[in-house]
Design a protein around this motif. Structure first.
Motif, PDB file in Angstrom:
ATOM      1  N   PHE A  82      -3.611   6.085  -4.754  1.00 51.28           N
ATOM      2  CA  PHE A  82      -2.429   6.864  -4.407  1.00 51.28           C
ATOM      3  C   PHE A  82      -2.818   7.489  -3.042  1.00 51.28           C
ATOM      4  CE2 PHE A  82      -0.804  11.488  -4.501  1.00 51.28           C
ATOM      5  CZ  PHE A  82       0.552  11.027  -4.806  1.00 51.28           C
ATOM      6  N   SER A  84      -4.273   6.282  -0.637  1.00 49.64           N
ATOM      7  CA  SER A  84      -4.189   5.353   0.656  1.00 49.64           C
ATOM      8  C   SER A  84      -2.809   4.955   1.056  1.00 49.64           C
ATOM      9  CB  SER A  84      -4.826   4.172   0.301  1.00 49.64           C
ATOM     10  OG  SER A  84      -4.334   3.452  -0.837  1.00 49.64           O
ATOM     11  N   LEU A  85      -1.706   5.601   0.288  1.00 51.93           N
ATOM     12  CA  LEU A  85      -0.337   5.075   0.604  1.00 51.93           C
ATOM     13  C   LEU A  85       0.200   5.425   1.871  1.00 51.93           C
ATOM     14  CD1 LEU A  85       0.975   5.123  -2.907  1.00 51.93           C
ATOM     15  CD2 LEU A  85       0.263   3.328  -1.852  1.00 51.93           C
ATOM     16  N   GLY A  88       2.011   3.494   3.955  1.00 48.78           N
ATOM     17  CA  GLY A  88       2.085   2.275   3.475  1.00 48.78           C
ATOM     18  C   GLY A  88       3.534   2.204   2.425  1.00 48.78           C
ATOM     19  N   GLY A  89       3.122   1.856   0.981  1.00 50.13           N
ATOM     20  CA  GLY A  89       4.292   1.872   0.629  1.00 50.13           C
ATOM     21  C   GLY A  89       4.299   0.874  -0.884  1.00 50.13           C
ATOM     22  N   PHE A  90       5.411   0.655  -1.431  1.00 52.28           N
ATOM     23  CA  PHE A  90       5.355  -0.400  -2.487  1.00 52.28           C
ATOM     24  C   PHE A  90       6.379  -1.512  -2.113  1.00 52.28           C
ATOM     25  CE2 PHE A  90       4.979   4.050  -3.996  1.00 52.28           C
ATOM     26  CZ  PHE A  90       3.705   3.784  -4.796  1.00 52.28           C
ATOM     27  N   TYR A 117       3.917  12.865  -0.910  1.00 50.39           N
ATOM     28  CA  TYR A 117       4.762  11.714  -0.234  1.00 50.39           C
ATOM     29  C   TYR A 117       6.157  11.645  -0.299  1.00 50.39           C
ATOM     30  CZ  TYR A 117       0.430   9.148  -0.101  1.00 50.39           C
ATOM     31  OH  TYR A 117      -1.114   9.160   0.109  1.00 50.39           O
ATOM     32  N   HIS A 132       8.542   2.214   2.341  1.00 47.66           N
ATOM     33  CA  HIS A 132       7.652   2.594   3.204  1.00 47.66           C
ATOM     34  C   HIS A 132       7.449   4.263   2.941  1.00 47.66           C
ATOM     35  CE1 HIS A 132       8.477  -1.106   5.388  1.00 47.66           C
ATOM     36  NE2 HIS A 132       6.946  -1.059   5.045  1.00 47.66           N
ATOM     37  N   ALA A 177       1.327  -2.110  -4.391  1.00 52.63           N
ATOM     38  CA  ALA A 177       1.181  -1.015  -3.498  1.00 52.63           C
ATOM     39  C   ALA A 177       0.152  -1.428  -2.376  1.00 52.63           C
ATOM     40  CB  ALA A 177       0.805   0.338  -4.428  1.00 52.63           C
ATOM     41  N   ASP A 179      -1.367  -0.275   1.818  1.00 49.58           N
ATOM     42  CA  ASP A 179      -1.501   0.873   2.745  1.00 49.58           C
ATOM     43  C   ASP A 179      -1.048   0.501   3.990  1.00 49.58           C
ATOM     44  OD1 ASP A 179      -3.170  -1.043   3.922  1.00 49.58           O
ATOM     45  OD2 ASP A 179      -5.200  -0.139   3.386  1.00 49.58           O
ATOM     46  N   ARG A 180      -1.268   1.390   4.925  1.00 43.35           N
ATOM     47  CA  ARG A 180      -0.717   1.202   6.143  1.00 43.35           C
ATOM     48  C   ARG A 180      -1.287  -0.086   7.075  1.00 43.35           C
ATOM     49  NH1 ARG A 180      -2.832   6.294   9.497  1.00 43.35           N
ATOM     50  NH2 ARG A 180      -1.794   5.197  11.382  1.00 43.35           N
TER      51      ARG A 180
END
Length: 320
Positions: A82, A84-85, A88-90, A117, A132, A177, A179-180
């Protein structure tokens, strides 16, 4: 607006095609599922293989085939994944038939109090929804140090709106999921199977549909199914059975069982919720010979020539 690297998208789409091919209740074989792991076999930079989108559940506000609905995607992430998002995103991959072009808004909520977020942007491409994220408060400072106060984050992604497929049945989504740096930090994972149900009753199909010929005394069982406008079968319907207007009085029904009694023609009708279906033409012919009747003059004397032309009438057991 950006998407993850091209190989990232293609890998998830390829994985989703396995899922899409197993919609409507079919299971994914262990061999096929094993072929999806490890993720870095596709060239992705994979996080820990133990990180998952746990308890992944998909709910549609209106699950009827062909309708549009708001979709809620719920899952649980570890604290590490969580945190590290940010940026980033899904990515969620939908089977064929879901219309993602109708999506107007995507929102996210999470119960983890340490970090907030919001959706920065989203993009749809070839059945893939990529979301994102960014910090809800960009100047909130460095990420908090890991501790046990928030071991997991329960996340809800709300998507408005998606067009449902026109085929009812059970479906699966794929999700990851990242990360950036487009590094996979959780997943890929299947959601729990969810159902698209038939829409409102549109038509009734009666079987047999072909024209049939019955002898008086024959018994036949008709069947009927209700369908929505896309041909999806609607179960648990009860039907009333009778002969169509314009039919001869050729027999009678007991439920869906019809007994032919009288020579003539007609059609069977099944009705439910005001919707009717009709069989092919039913023609009833006489049954087996059961009785003979000699018709002669009442003045006829035995042993004498017939006073007039005699007639013999042949009847089946039902007077035909």
């Amino acid at each position: 607006m950006r998407l993850p690297k091209l190989f990232f998208i293609l890998a998830l789409l390829a994985w989703s095609s396995v899922i899409a091919g197993n919609a409507n209740g079919a299971s994914v074989s262990p061999k096929a599922e094993a072929g999806l792991y490890p993720v870095n076999a596709t060239g992705l930079s994979s996080g820990s293989t133990t990180e998952r989108l746990d308890s992944f559940v998909v709910t549609a506000s209106d699950p009827a085939a062909g309708d549009t609905a708001q979709y809620e995607l719920y899952f649980i992430l570890s604290r590490q994944a969580f945190l590290s998002l940010a940026r980033g995103g899904f990515s969620f991959s939908f089977p064929d038939g879901f219309d993602l072009s109708l999506i107007e808004a995507v929102d996210i909520t999470a119960d983890c109090p340490l970090y907030g977020y919001r959706v920065r942007d989203f993009e749809v491409a070839e059945g893939l929804l990529t979301i994102h994220l960014t910090k809800r408060y960009p100047n909130a400072g460095p990420e908090p140090a890991p501790d046990a106060s928030c071991p997991v984050a329960r996340i809800t992604v709300l998507v408005s709106l998606i067009g449902n497929p026109t085929t009812s049945g059970q479906y699966l989504l794929a999700g990851i999921a990242f990360d950036r740096h487009d590094k996979v930090v959780a997943g890929p994972d299947f959601c729990e199977p969810f159902s698209i149900i038939p829409g409102p009753l549109y038509a009734v199909d009666v079987s047999p549909t072909d024209d049939i010929t019955l002898a008086a005394g024959d018994v036949i069982m008709f069947s009927a199914v209700g369908m929505d406008q896309f041909g999806n079968v609607i179960t648990s319907l009860e039907f009333d059975w009778f002969l169509a207007d314009g039919s001869d009085s050729i027999g009678e029904f007991s439920g869906s069982v019809f007994q032919a009694l009288t020579v003539g023609q007609g059609w069977a009708v099944a009705e439910t919720e005001g919707v009717l279906g009709q069989s092919g033409l039913i023609t009833v012919v006489p049954g087996e010979l059961a009785e003979m009747e000699l018709k002669i003059s009442p003045d006829q004397v035995v042993g004498q020539p017939f006073l007039q032309l005699a007639e013999i009438a042949l009847y089946d057991a039902y007077g035909n």
